[in-house]
Design an enzyme around this catalytic site. Structure first.
Site, PDB file in Angstrom:
ATOM      1  N   LYS A   1       0.850  -1.214  -0.020  1.00 33.38           N
ATOM      2  CA  LYS A   1       0.009   0.042  -0.077  1.00 33.38           C
ATOM      3  C   LYS A   1       0.892   1.174  -0.034  1.00 33.38           C
ATOM      4  CE  LYS A   1      -1.930   2.847   2.935  1.00 33.38           C
ATOM      5  NZ  LYS A   1      -1.821   4.087   2.059  1.00 33.38           N
TER       6      LYS A   1
ATOM      7  N   THR B   1       5.672   7.349  13.739  1.00 33.34           N
ATOM      8  CA  THR B   1       6.020   6.662  14.944  1.00 33.34           C
ATOM      9  C   THR B   1       4.376   6.535  15.609  1.00 33.34           C
ATOM     10  OG1 THR B   1       8.117   7.095  15.654  1.00 33.34           O
ATOM     11  CG2 THR B   1       6.763   6.604  17.403  1.00 33.34           C
TER      12      THR B   1
ATOM     13  N   GLU C   1       9.551   0.949  10.643  1.00 28.65           N
ATOM     14  CA  GLU C   1      10.526   1.666  10.478  1.00 28.65           C
ATOM     15  C   GLU C   1      10.137   3.153  10.480  1.00 28.65           C
ATOM     16  OE1 GLU C   1      13.503   0.708   9.913  1.00 28.65           O
ATOM     17  OE2 GLU C   1      13.487  -1.375   9.213  1.00 28.65           O
TER      18      GLU C   1
ATOM     19  N   CYS D   1      13.586  10.625   7.188  1.00 31.00           N
ATOM     20  CA  CYS D   1      13.443  10.321   8.630  1.00 31.00           C
ATOM     21  C   CYS D   1      14.980  10.255   9.317  1.00 31.00           C
ATOM     22  CB  CYS D   1      13.127   8.769   8.473  1.00 31.00           C
ATOM     23  SG  CYS D   1      13.974   7.554   7.404  1.00 31.00           S
TER      24      CYS D   1
ATOM     25  N   GLU E   1       9.745  15.738  15.619  1.00 31.18           N
ATOM     26  CA  GLU E   1      10.057  15.463  14.332  1.00 31.18           C
ATOM     27  C   GLU E   1       9.065  16.435  13.413  1.00 31.18           C
ATOM     28  OE1 GLU E   1       8.659  11.800  12.180  1.00 31.18           O
ATOM     29  OE2 GLU E   1      10.868  11.661  11.094  1.00 31.18           O
TER      30      GLU E   1
END
Ligand code: NAP
Length: 497
Positions: free
Chosen positions: A191, A246, A267, A301, A400
């Site tokens: 996906k 996350t 990940e 990332c 982030e």
């Protein structure tokens, strides 16, 4: 540097044919409902295509097809040397169509064409070829059993694997998931992110052309909140591999627990430390500090968003990095000289703008950038931005941002640098710059991250594992270690009469 000019790429972009249907059982198909969703070029806000918007019914169909082919063993029981040939041919077909796929990725993601031609496509080709070439060199084990026994320890494919990937490196993350999962004999349903489905759809057809049996690979574009959730909760999916935030990664672990305990490898995000000592090659470190944050517009990332600099050189070093922001002014991704394109969409641009305000409100100083630019283009461009005077408790040092925003933090000695670096929920990547071998190695060893550079940033290739400590995830992409995520260990214990 590609040999085509901006005009060449722009005219190719006007002619490109876009495959916008889902890929199921070896053929392109509309969503069963007929639903579509627009995919937009973030460089100018214009529609690229109406892409099949798959739902639960498409997912169930794809899972049934994938399960059937797995049970038949058409791919799973094929000799590894034959699976290798299919994957190597697939890599060659992607390479043969490199310009077209690089252009698709540039248009869909807003990545500079120099990056998609120079990094994304070659890296996908190498990943698929490498996993293919490796798979017929992997031996299973015989245990040190007693003399009247023989114990085999074998790796077997999980079965049906779902792979869910993000929009920031769509082709690379797709290759990182598909290469090892297919090499090990699984059937796979990918996906892509809703914003960026095009390159995955294009390369799926090439897999069939390379000889991948029908039903082994499905690509289903559709919304994460419904289609992605349904796949993650599916009772007939054995493994789930995910790259993304996350926040969603935590949900996927719960979905696994609520359903069939499918093997779930994640990940996730990062807030990576880039530690610069006064005794390093400051010229190179400053140039790479800018690359570490502004590459891909900071939508990376592993971006080195916390620049942690020894106090004695901090003021001078920040000036040097500020100088480098000139090389990162955003521009048209179709121009081969552009180093930074737009943010993926208006929401991401707003997130970046919000964090710039948060940083100012927390008392950090804007040393460069801080604004949206090129608004007339219809695209979502933001200047490379540097905050100095940051402390590690500020939100701009902890969260982030996923944009071109650097937070500079000072330190007095190695112990403090390591403490700041490790004071994060994340543990994805980092780097240390020092010409003292003792300092460099001790600091690199003490920072709790999956990948650490010494006197480089973004170092590494397909031969080394990639993944995170702490809340940056639990899986490993790339290298032979990636095969672990897609296989079960099976023991067969034989006793002789
Ligand atoms: P995201 O929002 O977590 O989405 C990632 C994927 O998950 C997309 O395909 C998304 O679909 C899907 N999804 C969303 N909600 C879901 C749900 N409830 N169930 C199942 N699937 C769901 O992340 P993103 O914004 O696309 O990507 C940026 C993040 O990825 C950053 O945090 C970045 O650090 C991380 N990242 C990590 C790595 C790594 O290797 N560690 C590499 C690249 C990126 P939709 O697109 O339809 O929402």
């Amino acid at each position: 540097m590609p040999d085509k000019s901006r005009q060449d790429w722009t005219s190719l972009a006007g002619e490109i044919e876009i495959e916008s249907r889902a890929f199921i059982d070896g053929a392109y198909r509309d969503a069963l409902s007929g639903a579509t969703r627009e995919t937009i070029n973030p460089a100018n806000g214009q529609k690229l295509a109406d892409v099949a918007n798959c739902g639960v019914a498409d997912a169930d169909r794809a899972v049934a097809v994938a399960r059937a082919v797995f049970e038949r063993g058409t791919w799973a029981n094929m000799a590894p040397a034959d699976r290798k040939m299919v994957l190597v041919r697939w890599a060659e077909l992607i390479a043969d169509n490199a310009d077209e796929i690089a252009l698709l990725e540039c248009l869909d993601v807003g990545k500079p064409i120099a990056d998609t031609t120079g990094v994304d496509v070659p890296s996908a080709v190498r990943t698929i070829r490498w996993s293919g070439e490796a798979i017929d060199k992997v031996y299973d084990q015989i245990s040190p059993a007693p003399a009247d026994c023989l114990a085999l320890v074998q790796r077997l494919p999980l079965g049906v694997v779902a792979a869910i990937v993000p929009w920031n490196f769509p082709l690379s993350t797709t290759a990182w998931k598909l290469a090892p999962s297919l090499a090990t004999g699984n059937s796979v349903i990918l996906k892509p992110a809703s914003n960026t489905p095009l390159s995955a759809l294009r390369i799926a057809g090439l897999a069939t052309q390379a000889g991948l049996p029908d039903g082994v690979l499905q690509v289903l574009p559709g919304p994460g909140g419904s289609l992605g959730k349904h796949l993650s909760l599916h009772e007939d999916i054995d493994g789930l591999t995910f790259t993304g935030s996350t926040e969603i990664g935590k949900q996927l672990m719960q979905y696994s627990g609520q359903s069939n305990l499918k093997r779930t490898f994640l990940e996730l995000g990062g807030k990576s430390p880039n530690i610069v000592f006064a005794d390093s090659n400051l010229e190179k470190a400053a140039m790479m500090a800018a690359v570490a944050v502004f590459y891909n517009g900071g939508q990376t990332c592993t971006a080195g968003t916390r620049l942690i600099v020894e106090n004695s050189v901090k003021a001078k070093f920040v000036e040097m990095v500020v100088e480098h922001t000139r090389n990162w002014m955003p521009g048209d991704p179709l121009d081969p000289t552009t180093s930074m394109g737009p943010m993926i969409d208006a929401a991401q641009l707003q997130t970046v703008a919000d964090y710039v305000e948060i940083g100012k409100g927390e008392g950090a100083s804007v040393m460069a950038g801080g604004n949206q630019v090129l608004a007339d283009s219809g695209g979502c461009y933001h200047e490379p931005t540097i905050f100095d005077g940051v402390n590690n408790n500020m939100r701009i040092a902890r969260e982030e941002i996923f944009g071109p925003v650097m937070s500079v933090i000072g330190f007095k000695d190695a112990e403090e640098a390591v403490a700041i670096a490790n004071d994060s929920i994340y543990g994805l990547a980092g780097a240390v710059w020092s010409n003292n071998i003792n300092t460099a190695h001790k600091v690199a060893a003490a920072v709790r991250v999956g990948t650490m550079g010494i006197n480089n940033y973004f170092g590494g290739d397909v031969t080394v594992p990639f993944g995170g400590f702490k809340q940056s995830g639990n899986g490993r992409d790339k290298s032979m270690h990636a095969f672990d995520d897609y296989t079960e260990l099976k023991t067969t214990w034989i006793e002789f009469d």
